[in-house]
Design a protein around this motif. Structure first.
Motif, PDB file in Angstrom:
ATOM      1  N   GLU B 146      21.380   5.610  -2.347  1.00 42.64           N
ATOM      2  CA  GLU B 146      21.652   5.519  -3.788  1.00 42.64           C
ATOM      3  C   GLU B 146      23.053   4.962  -4.049  1.00 42.64           C
ATOM      4  N   TYR B 147      24.003   5.330  -3.209  1.00 42.04           N
ATOM      5  CA  TYR B 147      25.374   4.822  -3.378  1.00 42.04           C
ATOM      6  C   TYR B 147      25.417   3.306  -3.137  1.00 42.04           C
ATOM      7  N   VAL B 148      24.742   2.884  -2.070  1.00 42.17           N
ATOM      8  CA  VAL B 148      24.744   1.453  -1.747  1.00 42.17           C
ATOM      9  C   VAL B 148      24.039   0.673  -2.854  1.00 42.17           C
ATOM     10  N   LYS B 149      22.970   1.263  -3.353  1.00 40.29           N
ATOM     11  CA  LYS B 149      22.218   0.596  -4.414  1.00 40.29           C
ATOM     12  C   LYS B 149      23.078   0.480  -5.681  1.00 40.29           C
ATOM     13  N   PHE B 150      23.781   1.562  -5.967  1.00 35.24           N
ATOM     14  CA  PHE B 150      24.662   1.539  -7.135  1.00 35.24           C
ATOM     15  C   PHE B 150      25.711   0.435  -6.987  1.00 35.24           C
ATOM     16  N   LEU B 151      26.289   0.340  -5.809  1.00 40.53           N
ATOM     17  CA  LEU B 151      27.304  -0.682  -5.571  1.00 40.53           C
ATOM     18  C   LEU B 151      26.700  -2.083  -5.699  1.00 40.53           C
ATOM     19  N   ASP B 152      25.471  -2.221  -5.239  1.00 43.24           N
ATOM     20  CA  ASP B 152      24.802  -3.517  -5.343  1.00 43.24           C
ATOM     21  C   ASP B 152      24.595  -3.893  -6.813  1.00 43.24           C
ATOM     22  N   ILE B 153      24.220  -2.888  -7.601  1.00 45.17           N
ATOM     23  CA  ILE B 153      24.029  -3.141  -9.040  1.00 45.17           C
ATOM     24  C   ILE B 153      25.363  -3.532  -9.681  1.00 45.17           C
ATOM     25  N   ARG B 154      26.407  -2.781  -9.332  1.00 45.03           N
ATOM     26  CA  ARG B 154      27.733  -3.079  -9.894  1.00 45.03           C
ATOM     27  C   ARG B 154      28.186  -4.483  -9.481  1.00 45.03           C
ATOM     28  N   ARG B 155      27.942  -4.817  -8.225  1.00 39.08           N
ATOM     29  CA  ARG B 155      28.313  -6.134  -7.708  1.00 39.08           C
ATOM     30  C   ARG B 155      27.631  -7.241  -8.517  1.00 39.08           C
ATOM     31  N   GLN B 156      26.339  -7.028  -8.783  1.00 46.38           N
ATOM     32  CA  GLN B 156      25.603  -8.047  -9.543  1.00 46.38           C
ATOM     33  C   GLN B 156      26.095  -8.125 -10.982  1.00 46.38           C
ATOM     34  N   GLN B 157      26.315  -6.945 -11.582  1.00 47.15           N
ATOM     35  CA  GLN B 157      26.737  -6.941 -12.987  1.00 47.15           C
ATOM     36  C   GLN B 157      28.131  -7.540 -13.169  1.00 47.15           C
ATOM     37  N   GLU B 158      28.989  -7.347 -12.191  1.00 48.87           N
ATOM     38  CA  GLU B 158      30.348  -7.890 -12.298  1.00 48.87           C
ATOM     39  C   GLU B 158      30.470  -9.262 -11.636  1.00 48.87           C
ATOM     40  N   ARG B 159      29.371  -9.749 -11.119  1.00 44.97           N
ATOM     41  CA  ARG B 159      29.321 -11.064 -10.450  1.00 44.97           C
ATOM     42  C   ARG B 159      30.380 -11.163  -9.348  1.00 44.97           C
ATOM     43  N   ILE B 160      30.421 -10.136  -8.512  1.00 42.88           N
ATOM     44  CA  ILE B 160      31.349 -10.179  -7.371  1.00 42.88           C
ATOM     45  C   ILE B 160      30.567 -10.739  -6.190  1.00 42.88           C
ATOM     46  N   LEU B 161      30.998 -11.877  -5.707  1.00 42.09           N
ATOM     47  CA  LEU B 161      30.197 -12.585  -4.706  1.00 42.09           C
ATOM     48  C   LEU B 161      30.546 -12.237  -3.264  1.00 42.09           C
ATOM     49  N   ASN B 162      31.655 -11.529  -3.062  1.00 42.92           N
ATOM     50  CA  ASN B 162      32.063 -11.296  -1.666  1.00 42.92           C
ATOM     51  C   ASN B 162      31.909  -9.840  -1.221  1.00 42.92           C
ATOM     52  N   ILE B 163      31.052  -9.093  -1.934  1.00 43.99           N
ATOM     53  CA  ILE B 163      30.738  -7.723  -1.495  1.00 43.99           C
ATOM     54  C   ILE B 163      29.326  -7.721  -0.921  1.00 43.99           C
ATOM     55  N   PHE B 164      29.161  -7.094   0.241  1.00 42.30           N
ATOM     56  CA  PHE B 164      27.856  -7.071   0.910  1.00 42.30           C
ATOM     57  C   PHE B 164      27.474  -5.629   1.236  1.00 42.30           C
ATOM     58  N   PRO B 165      26.697  -4.981   0.375  1.00 38.34           N
ATOM     59  CA  PRO B 165      26.332  -3.588   0.625  1.00 38.34           C
ATOM     60  C   PRO B 165      25.276  -3.475   1.724  1.00 38.34           C
TER      61      PRO B 165
END
Lengths: 372, 372
Positions: B146-165
């Motif tokens: 759930e934590y990784v998924k949350f981070l993935d959602i945040r990454r997509q919403q903030e358009r951060i391209l260099n985070i890899f959960p």
């Protein structure tokens, strides 16, 4: 990063121009600084020194570099244009450079204890301490302001820069009451009254508060010049100092909130407001300022702070530094209300607009009556 | 993990390896298939999952709340989700959960825009997001989906391209090739190694994790470990440890296990150590240039980093910085009130008795930097 900075300092020791032999190693005490500060600070200890010898500031993001550049430019200008007494009260900028692709601002370390207000059981500053601290700060402040003042003709450009634009920004970003909007319009009348006259502008520290004033016996040093401005309206730093001294310390100690302390300080009749009123009046005399415009300066001070807080909040929210608060936990799901801190200066302005008088005005009235 | 993300990761020199046998993985439609041991590692909701059994465990929030968190994040945004789940029930966590300053240890390490970093135990992503602003790529690994998924959602919403959960962490090896990271960050992670690997002995689990980290680091790469101190003053004062017990540091190992059995029904799997033991463990793995810092007040929200190899810095801090420390918020004041008061008294005693050098043994936590 510390290893890289250490190597850089040892290698470039001669460039820094410090009168001391090249140290062989450094230790770094890290401090994260405020949320708004946007910088991380290292205190660099050389060899076995018991005090730091340098202060190394690093911007958190590349975009925060402009703050360090502003600090460097301000300090260099002040050191070049002020008297020895003022120069000695400022940190010396040694270098702004990149170390392993990280920008660093290196300053000399200035020893001193942070000016700390002592509070009574009500949460207000103790009179003796306040007087003592003001006795130390006031001569520095008045000398600094006198040395950095410049007289300009109050024309359309200067009105636009110092009054119209801040007011427009404030209106755009705040939901103001009718009283407040009316009061904003009256501020424009004051500027019209002054149009064509010569007005004094001063160098502004921008964050002049006890935490940025260091005391070593009776010697004073002022640090953190990153939000300074070369020309600003009068009394901003003075209002900032008094307000922070009384309100922030009370709030930090958990005795009362900022708003309560602010009301006691500026809008009530008590020893503290009388004391500050007397101080302000004497101070205005030393700067040849007309006390008639103190309320105008005060309003502009609140507006300027509200604008700054709004800008800080936007930056922090965009960076994801902290969460906005919802209007309520169950109801509206998509509307956030701004943080208390951001609203604070808007609310203070509204209090002023509601017709609360500054203590200094009541003093003027009393003097007028005596003269009559 | 979507194909685009894994290709992006490959471009940065980080492909996946089988965490059981280190064999090459072939990406199929919904999984990564190991060439050698033929284990099929799932891709769950677009995230590579190298996790052997699907067990939820976290001392932060219960599973139902974690599921709610990801659901709201996907539907209404990550900020809204954090607010709804944490604002009222986990106030202290809410205060710091997205504070980018939690990653301030980065200023101690030589990270730049060419660095690739692995964050072990990424939690909800504050440290990962902060590092992503200054590094080339940040791989965020957590064993809580759930934590990784949350981070993935945040990454997509903030358009951060260099985070890899990446979901994983309870396998024998890390799912990455050797020599691929410039830095590995493990805040609070190392002490959970025993919980993630329940079927092996505690020390063996810890050694395995460290060895995997060592192998994943490039030569000259750095490891940062943020970890509690076994003899930290907060634990000596009776603060609950991760196992729910108190005063674990004062009890012999077997008694710690017995108490843990009584409280939680399992043996104690979250041991903390003293600096000497941490040094021995790290050196045993092959790390060198091990430096200890005291992140104060805690490694979760560090305000200061004090190097523990220079007693003069500690003395300076106790004499000058401790008194002027400002709490950022009422919640923080409440959380650290007792610790701060006792710390101030203890500092005075330590200074007057010349024991400043011993303070390093009782600081609440350590920030350890070690080099491969």
């Amino acid at each position: 990063m510390t290893s890289e900075i250490e190597k850089y300092l040892v290698r470039n020791w001669d460039v820094l121009g410090l009168k001391r032999n090249r140290p062989s190693r450094f230790s770094f005490l890290g401090e994260r600084g405020s949320l708004e500060g946007n910088k991380f600070i290292f205190f660099a200890f050389a060899d076995n020194d018991k005090r730091p010898i340098l202060v190394v500031k690093l911007p958190r993001c590349p975009s925060d570099l402009k703050l360090l550049e502003n600090e460097r430019d301000s300090l260099l200008q002040l050191r070049a244009s002020t008297s020895m007494a003022i120069r000695e009260s400022l940190p010396q900028v040694l270098l702004l450079d990149q170390v392993s692709s990280q920008w660093v601002l290196i300053q000399s370390f200035v020893y001193g204890e942070v000016m700390t207000p002592v509070l009574d059981h009500n949460g207000l500053p103790k009179r003796r301490n306040l007087r003592k601290h003001l006795e130390i700060t006031t001569p520095w402040l008045s000398q600094f302001k006198n040395e950095t003042s410049s007289r300009i003709i109050w024309d359309s450009d200067s009105i636009d820069e110092h009054v119209t634009r801040p007011i427009d920004e404030f209106r755009r970003n705040s939901h103001l009451s009718k009283d407040a909007v009316g009061y904003l319009n009256s501020l424009r009348h004051v500027t019209d009254e002054l149009r064509g006259c010569s007005v004094l502008l001063f160098f502004q520290h921008g964050d002049f508060q006890p935490g940025n004033v260091l005391l070593d016996k009776n010697r004073i040093t002022v640090v953190d010049w990153d939000v300074s401005r070369k020309m600003a309206l009068a009394l901003f730093d003075e209002f900032s100092f008094i307000t922070n001294y009384c309100c922030s310390s009370a709030e930090r100690a958990g005795r009362m909130n900022y708003l309560q302390a602010f009301q006691i300080l500026w809008f009530s009749k008590n020893w503290l407001s009388r004391f500050c009123k007397d101080w302000l009046q004497c101070y205005c005399r030393t700067l040849n300022l007309d006390t008639k415009y103190v309320k105008f300066y005060f309003a502009m001070f609140l507006i300027s702070h509200a604008n700054q807080e709004y800008a800080d909040l936007l930056t922090e929210l965009n960076r994801g530094d902290y969460m906005p608060l919802r209007e309520n936990s169950a109801g509206k799901r998509t509307h956030y209300r701004r943080l208390m801190k951001e609203q604070l200066y808007v609310r203070l302005f509204e209090l002023l607009a509601e017709g609360r008088n500054l203590p200094i005005e009541s003093l003027e009235l009393a003097e007028d009556k005596q003269q009559q | 993990m979507s194909r685009i993300l894994s290709v992006e990761l490959m471009k940065r020199g980080i492909g996946f390896r089988c965490p059981n046998c280190k064999g090459l993985l072939v990406e199929t439609k919904n999984s990564f298939l190991c060439d050698e041991c033929h284990v099929d590692w799932k891709i769950r909701e677009g995230i590579a999952s190298f996790f052997e059994d699907d067990v939820y465990w976290s001392d932060k929030i219960p599973e139902t709340e974690a599921v709610t968190l990801t659901k709201i994040a996907a539907e209404e945004g990550w900020k809204t989700a954090l607010h709804d789940v944490f604002r009222w029930n986990h106030r202290n966590d809410y205060r710091i959960i997205s504070d980018l300053r939690r990653a301030d240890f980065r200023f101690l390490m030589p990270l730049n825009n060419e660095s690739t970093v692995l964050v072990l135990g990424c939690g909800l992503g504050a440290i990962t997001v902060a590092l992503s602003k200054v590094c080339r790529a940040v791989v965020a690994l957590s064993d809580i989906f759930e934590y990784v998924k949350f981070l993935d959602i945040r990454r997509q919403q903030e358009r951060i391209l260099n985070i890899f959960p990446v979901h994983g962490g309870n396998t024998l090896h890390l799912p990455f090739p050797e020599d691929c990271f410039d830095a590995v960050v493990a805040v609070e992670m190392s002490q959970w190694a025993g919980v993630a690997h329940r079927n092996v002995k505690l020390r063996e689990a810890e050694n395995n994790l460290l060895l995997s980290v060592y192998k994943a680091l490039k030569v000259g790469g750095h490891l940062y470990v943020g970890v509690a101190n076994k003899h930290g003053c907060d634990h000596l004062m009776g603060r609950h440890d991760h196992n729910g017990g108190r005063f674990a540091s004062l009890r012999p190992g077997k008694l710690v296990d017995t108490v843990s059995w009584i409280i939680s029904g399992t043996s104690c799997r979250t041991h903390q150590y003293s600096p000497d033991v941490y040094t021995r463990i790290l050196q045993g793995t092959g790390f060198r240039e091990i430096r200890f810092y005291a992140p104060l007040p805690e490694h979760h929200e560090p305000h200061f980093f004090i190097p523990l190899d220079n007693v003069n810095v500690m003395k300076y801090f106790l004499n000058n910085s401790l008194d002027s420390f400002e709490f950022g918020s009422p919640q923080m004041r409440e959380k650290y009130r007792v610790l701060y008061r006792i710390g101030k008294v203890a500092a005075k005693i330590a200074l007057s008795l010349g024991l400043a050098g011993s303070v390093k043994y009782v600081v609440p936590s350590y920030g350890i930097i070690a080099r491969k």
